[in-house]
Design a protein around this motif. Structure first.
Motif, PDB file in Angstrom:
ATOM      1  N   MET A  16       0.827  -1.194   0.000  1.00  0.00           N
ATOM      2  CA  MET A  16       0.000   0.000   0.000  1.00  0.00           C
ATOM      3  C   MET A  16       0.866   1.249   0.000  1.00  0.00           C
ATOM      4  O   MET A  16       0.655   2.159  -0.781  1.00  0.00           O
ATOM      5  N   LEU A  17       1.840   1.306   0.898  1.00  0.00           N
ATOM      6  CA  LEU A  17       2.679   2.494   0.974  1.00  0.00           C
ATOM      7  C   LEU A  17       3.420   2.747  -0.332  1.00  0.00           C
ATOM      8  O   LEU A  17       3.583   3.897  -0.731  1.00  0.00           O
ATOM      9  N   SER A  18       3.847   1.697  -1.000  1.00  0.00           N
ATOM     10  CA  SER A  18       4.561   1.893  -2.268  1.00  0.00           C
ATOM     11  C   SER A  18       3.624   2.481  -3.323  1.00  0.00           C
ATOM     12  O   SER A  18       4.046   3.312  -4.128  1.00  0.00           O
ATOM     13  N   ARG A  19       2.347   2.089  -3.318  1.00  0.00           N
ATOM     14  CA  ARG A  19       1.382   2.674  -4.259  1.00  0.00           C
ATOM     15  C   ARG A  19       1.200   4.159  -3.991  1.00  0.00           C
ATOM     16  O   ARG A  19       1.114   4.960  -4.912  1.00  0.00           O
ATOM     17  N   VAL A  20       1.160   4.520  -2.723  1.00  0.00           N
ATOM     18  CA  VAL A  20       1.012   5.927  -2.356  1.00  0.00           C
ATOM     19  C   VAL A  20       2.251   6.709  -2.792  1.00  0.00           C
ATOM     20  O   VAL A  20       2.143   7.762  -3.416  1.00  0.00           O
ATOM     21  N   ARG A  21       3.431   6.192  -2.469  1.00  0.00           N
ATOM     22  CA  ARG A  21       4.673   6.869  -2.869  1.00  0.00           C
ATOM     23  C   ARG A  21       4.759   7.002  -4.380  1.00  0.00           C
ATOM     24  O   ARG A  21       5.135   8.054  -4.893  1.00  0.00           O
ATOM     25  N   ASP A  22       4.427   5.937  -5.086  1.00  0.00           N
ATOM     26  CA  ASP A  22       4.463   5.986  -6.555  1.00  0.00           C
ATOM     27  C   ASP A  22       3.534   7.062  -7.088  1.00  0.00           C
ATOM     28  O   ASP A  22       3.892   7.811  -7.993  1.00  0.00           O
ATOM     29  N   GLU A  31      -8.131  15.902 -13.030  1.00  0.00           N
ATOM     30  CA  GLU A  31      -9.261  15.053 -12.620  1.00  0.00           C
ATOM     31  C   GLU A  31      -8.856  13.588 -12.457  1.00  0.00           C
ATOM     32  O   GLU A  31      -9.184  12.964 -11.441  1.00  0.00           O
ATOM     33  N   PRO A  32      -8.127  12.986 -13.426  1.00  0.00           N
ATOM     34  CA  PRO A  32      -7.719  11.581 -13.231  1.00  0.00           C
ATOM     35  C   PRO A  32      -6.789  11.397 -12.024  1.00  0.00           C
ATOM     36  O   PRO A  32      -6.901  10.403 -11.300  1.00  0.00           O
ATOM     37  N   GLU A  33      -5.903  12.352 -11.789  1.00  0.00           N
ATOM     38  CA  GLU A  33      -5.011  12.263 -10.628  1.00  0.00           C
ATOM     39  C   GLU A  33      -5.805  12.346  -9.335  1.00  0.00           C
ATOM     40  O   GLU A  33      -5.541  11.593  -8.381  1.00  0.00           O
ATOM     41  N   ALA A  34      -6.793  13.233  -9.292  1.00  0.00           N
ATOM     42  CA  ALA A  34      -7.638  13.365  -8.105  1.00  0.00           C
ATOM     43  C   ALA A  34      -8.414  12.075  -7.854  1.00  0.00           C
ATOM     44  O   ALA A  34      -8.532  11.630  -6.706  1.00  0.00           O
ATOM     45  N   ARG A  35      -8.954  11.481  -8.918  1.00  0.00           N
ATOM     46  CA  ARG A  35      -9.677  10.205  -8.758  1.00  0.00           C
ATOM     47  C   ARG A  35      -8.763   9.140  -8.169  1.00  0.00           C
ATOM     48  O   ARG A  35      -9.161   8.368  -7.291  1.00  0.00           O
ATOM     49  N   GLN A  36      -7.529   9.091  -8.650  1.00  0.00           N
ATOM     50  CA  GLN A  36      -6.583   8.091  -8.158  1.00  0.00           C
ATOM     51  C   GLN A  36      -6.247   8.338  -6.682  1.00  0.00           C
ATOM     52  O   GLN A  36      -6.192   7.400  -5.888  1.00  0.00           O
TER      53      GLN A  36
END
Length: 153
Positions: free
Chosen positions: A1-7, A65-70
């Motif tokens: 999870m943390l790696s997804r957030v950092r990425d 918008e796509p970044e916010a959704r992610q």
């Protein structure tokens, strides 16, 4: 999870990863998680609430918008895995000024007002978060009134 957030943050919000960047990413995720929790708390996410969360995150972090959704998806996952709100509010308390904490609470109220109904769960959440952020009642009421007035416009 943390790696997804950092990425996510490395791709969208920072030029180069650093320890300070990781701290910044954590505070941004903590803020997003609280905003998402307002939307989720009553088990009835409306399109208006989702739009309010997306708008708050887009403007707060200057995202597309796509970044916010992610980021919303990451924050939703973080909230689902959380055992309490302290992990988010303690980070905010360490890094935010009083005015910034009040702004977070106001954004939360704006999301609650997005569907024109303040549910008992939302009301309870706001009180709890205000207490965890060490905000006085006057700041709590002022944030609520600013959000209510903005919703009426």
């Amino acid at each position: 999870m943390l790696s997804r957030v950092r990425d996510f943050f490395d791709r969208h919000l920072s030029a180069a990863p650093s320890a300070q960047g990781d701290d910044q990413h954590a505070i941004e995720l903590a803020t997003a998680a609280l905003l998402v929790e307002v939307m989720r708390i009553d088990d009835q996410t409306t399109p208006a609430e989702y739009a309010a969360v997306q708008h708050a995150i887009r403007t707060k972090f200057n995202l597309t918008e796509p970044e916010a959704r992610q980021l919303i998806e990451l924050a939703e996952e973080e909230v689902r895995q959380a055992t309490d709100y302290y992990q988010f509010t303690s980070m905010i308390n360490q890094r935010f000024t009083q005015a910034q904490k009040e702004r977070v609470l106001e954004l939360m109220w704006r999301i609650a007002y997005a569907d024109s109904v303040i549910d008992a769960h939302e009301q309870h959440l706001m009180r709890k978060i205000a207490a965890l952020l060490h905000l006085p009642d006057s700041a709590y009421i002022a944030a609520k009134l600013r959000a209510r007035d903005a919703a009426a416009e």
